[in-house]
Write a protein that holds these residues in place. Structure first.
Motif, PDB file in Angstrom:
ATOM      1  N   SER A   1      35.038  53.994  44.381  1.00  0.00           N
ATOM      2  CA  SER A   1      35.908  54.569  43.370  1.00  0.00           C
ATOM      3  C   SER A   1      37.330  54.324  43.831  1.00  0.00           C
ATOM      4  CB  SER A   1      35.646  56.072  43.207  1.00  0.00           C
ATOM      5  OG  SER A   1      36.546  56.637  42.280  1.00  0.00           O
ATOM      6  N   GLN A   2      38.056  53.457  43.117  1.00  0.00           N
ATOM      7  CA  GLN A   2      39.384  53.023  43.533  1.00  0.00           C
ATOM      8  C   GLN A   2      39.290  52.440  44.959  1.00  0.00           C
ATOM      9  OE1 GLN A   2      42.372  56.062  42.530  1.00  0.00           O
ATOM     10  NE2 GLN A   2      40.991  56.792  40.941  1.00  0.00           N
ATOM     11  N   ASN A   3      40.093  52.929  45.882  1.00  0.00           N
ATOM     12  CA  ASN A   3      40.030  52.366  47.240  1.00  0.00           C
ATOM     13  C   ASN A   3      39.217  53.235  48.189  1.00  0.00           C
ATOM     14  OD1 ASN A   3      41.687  54.521  47.708  1.00  0.00           O
ATOM     15  ND2 ASN A   3      43.426  53.359  48.475  1.00  0.00           N
ATOM     16  N   ILE A   4      38.279  53.991  47.609  1.00  0.00           N
ATOM     17  CA  ILE A   4      37.411  54.876  48.394  1.00  0.00           C
ATOM     18  C   ILE A   4      35.958  54.428  48.256  1.00  0.00           C
ATOM     19  CG2 ILE A   4      36.509  57.235  48.596  1.00  0.00           C
ATOM     20  CD1 ILE A   4      39.328  57.064  49.560  1.00  0.00           C
ATOM     21  N   ALA A   5      35.238  54.389  49.370  1.00  0.00           N
ATOM     22  CA  ALA A   5      33.784  54.215  49.348  1.00  0.00           C
ATOM     23  C   ALA A   5      33.158  55.539  49.752  1.00  0.00           C
ATOM     24  CB  ALA A   5      33.353  53.109  50.304  1.00  0.00           C
TER      25      ALA A   5
ATOM     26  N   LEU B   1      47.801  56.625  32.905  1.00  0.00           N
ATOM     27  CA  LEU B   1      48.111  56.285  34.290  1.00  0.00           C
ATOM     28  C   LEU B   1      46.871  56.402  35.165  1.00  0.00           C
ATOM     29  CD1 LEU B   1      50.076  55.539  36.540  1.00  0.00           C
ATOM     30  CD2 LEU B   1      50.684  57.978  36.712  1.00  0.00           C
ATOM     31  N   ASP B   2      46.095  57.452  34.966  1.00  0.00           N
ATOM     32  CA  ASP B   2      44.857  57.623  35.735  1.00  0.00           C
ATOM     33  C   ASP B   2      43.919  56.441  35.497  1.00  0.00           C
ATOM     34  OD1 ASP B   2      45.620  60.139  36.734  1.00  0.00           O
ATOM     35  OD2 ASP B   2      44.863  61.138  34.929  1.00  0.00           O
TER      36      ASP B   2
ATOM     37  N   MET C   1      42.483  53.686  38.178  1.00  0.00           N
ATOM     38  CA  MET C   1      41.047  53.452  38.344  1.00  0.00           C
ATOM     39  C   MET C   1      40.732  51.959  38.331  1.00  0.00           C
ATOM     40  SD  MET C   1      37.836  54.839  36.006  1.00  0.00           S
ATOM     41  CE  MET C   1      38.001  53.635  34.676  1.00  0.00           C
ATOM     42  N   VAL C   2      41.413  51.215  37.469  1.00  0.00           N
ATOM     43  CA  VAL C   2      41.156  49.778  37.341  1.00  0.00           C
ATOM     44  C   VAL C   2      41.843  48.979  38.448  1.00  0.00           C
ATOM     45  CG1 VAL C   2      41.501  47.762  35.860  1.00  0.00           C
ATOM     46  CG2 VAL C   2      40.792  49.943  34.855  1.00  0.00           C
ATOM     47  N   GLU C   3      43.123  49.276  38.690  1.00  0.00           N
ATOM     48  CA  GLU C   3      43.948  48.420  39.549  1.00  0.00           C
ATOM     49  C   GLU C   3      43.846  48.734  41.028  1.00  0.00           C
ATOM     50  OE1 GLU C   3      47.732  47.179  36.803  1.00  0.00           O
ATOM     51  OE2 GLU C   3      47.777  49.152  37.744  1.00  0.00           O
TER      52      GLU C   3
ATOM     53  N   ALA D   1      33.341  46.886  31.073  1.00  0.00           N
ATOM     54  CA  ALA D   1      32.714  47.152  32.367  1.00  0.00           C
ATOM     55  C   ALA D   1      33.694  46.806  33.477  1.00  0.00           C
ATOM     56  CB  ALA D   1      31.433  46.338  32.532  1.00  0.00           C
ATOM     57  N   LEU D   2      33.816  47.694  34.440  1.00  0.00           N
ATOM     58  CA  LEU D   2      34.573  47.448  35.666  1.00  0.00           C
ATOM     59  C   LEU D   2      33.552  47.090  36.734  1.00  0.00           C
ATOM     60  CD1 LEU D   2      37.406  47.616  37.030  1.00  0.00           C
ATOM     61  CD2 LEU D   2      36.815  49.963  37.680  1.00  0.00           C
ATOM     62  N   THR D   3      33.643  45.887  37.275  1.00  0.00           N
ATOM     63  CA  THR D   3      32.564  45.322  38.089  1.00  0.00           C
ATOM     64  C   THR D   3      33.089  44.709  39.369  1.00  0.00           C
ATOM     65  OG1 THR D   3      31.322  44.803  36.072  1.00  0.00           O
ATOM     66  CG2 THR D   3      30.688  43.628  38.077  1.00  0.00           C
TER      67      THR D   3
END
Length: 253
Positions: free
Chosen positions: A54-58, A131-132, A136-138, A170-172
């Motif tokens: 999720s974003q830069n978190i695993a 912005l949220d 999430m995407v970038e 889809a974000l993949t």
């Protein structure tokens, strides 16, 4: 010669919170940051070990009294669609899928809000702003793509940029052993199209074309009705204490 060891990721544990899937349960997660030159490599290893991005978190569940969350991956090359899935493919034969870099758009966010307002009015994402959504995407240090699914219009295929109605997104993550579906959403008005199922079928086809074995679906939560759809895509493997094992729906109780 530089003999300095590459720093290992640091893991952290969240405080207990109410479980969003099972009533009466509390959830905790173990997580680490996916940043730097090794982010893509670490994302591969951690996803194969049951983590999600999720974003830069695993992260992965670390609940004290529950083990209902199980990592699921489809075996793409062995998958054969059942009759109902073939109907979904036929229904959506007028849909064009286009892959883009992980960049948000106003059109995507508008569809995202319609999806949340219809399906997740009380969820943790219900109050997300533009912005949220952009974050999430970038906010990714790995090989992430946005796939847009549009209704084909006259002239589609001639223009570089398809202009039909945006139906789903889809974000993949593109991984060394397949595709990981980080998040997907769709227009809830087109219920008969079964767009959620269609996107999974499309990811299976893309994975096979790439010559890779797996489509990662995230967590199947045993006992949660809204997660039941994930076990329909057979054959698939579930991550158990013994490693990845074939899941047999007939033996699941």
């Amino acid at each position: 010669m530089n003999t300095q060891a590459t720093p290992s990721p640091q893991f952290y544990l969240t405080a207990p919170a109410v479980c969003p899937y099972l009533p009466g349960e509390m959830e905790r997660k173990v997580f680490t940051h996916l940043v730097g030159a090794r982010a893509a490599e670490m994302n591969d290893l951690l996803t194969q070990g049951g983590f999600r991005r999720s974003q830069n978190i695993a992260y992965r569940p670390a609940c004290e009294s529950c083990r209902a969350c199980i990592s699921v991956r489809i075996l793409a090359h062995e998958f054969e669609p059942v009759r109902s899935m073939k109907r979904v493919l036929a229904t959506n034969r007028d849909v064009i899928a286009t892959v883009y870099p992980a960049q948000p758009s106003t059109e995507q966010f508008s569809l995202f809000r319609r999806y949340l307002d219809d399906r997740h009015q009380r969820g943790g994402m219900s109050d997300m702003s533009a912005l949220d959504y952009a974050i999430m995407v970038e906010d990714t240090h790995v090989n992430t793509r946005i796939i847009e699914y549009r209704r084909r219009e006259p002239g589609s295929g001639i223009s570089v940029e398809p202009k039909g109605e945006l139906l789903a997104v889809a974000l993949t993550d593109m991984m060394s052993d397949g595709l990981s579906m980080v998040y997907s959403f769709f227009n809830p008005e087109y219920e008969k199209r079964s767009l959620g199922t269609f996107m999974i079928l499309d990811h299976i086809a893309r994975t096979r074309t790439l010559g890779l074995p797996h489509v990662y679906l995230g967590y199947w939560v045993k006992g949660s009705a809204k997660m039941g759809y994930k076990t329909r895509f057979q054959p698939q493997e579930h991550l158990t204490p013994r490693g990845w094992e074939i899941f047999d729906p007939a033996t699941d109780i």
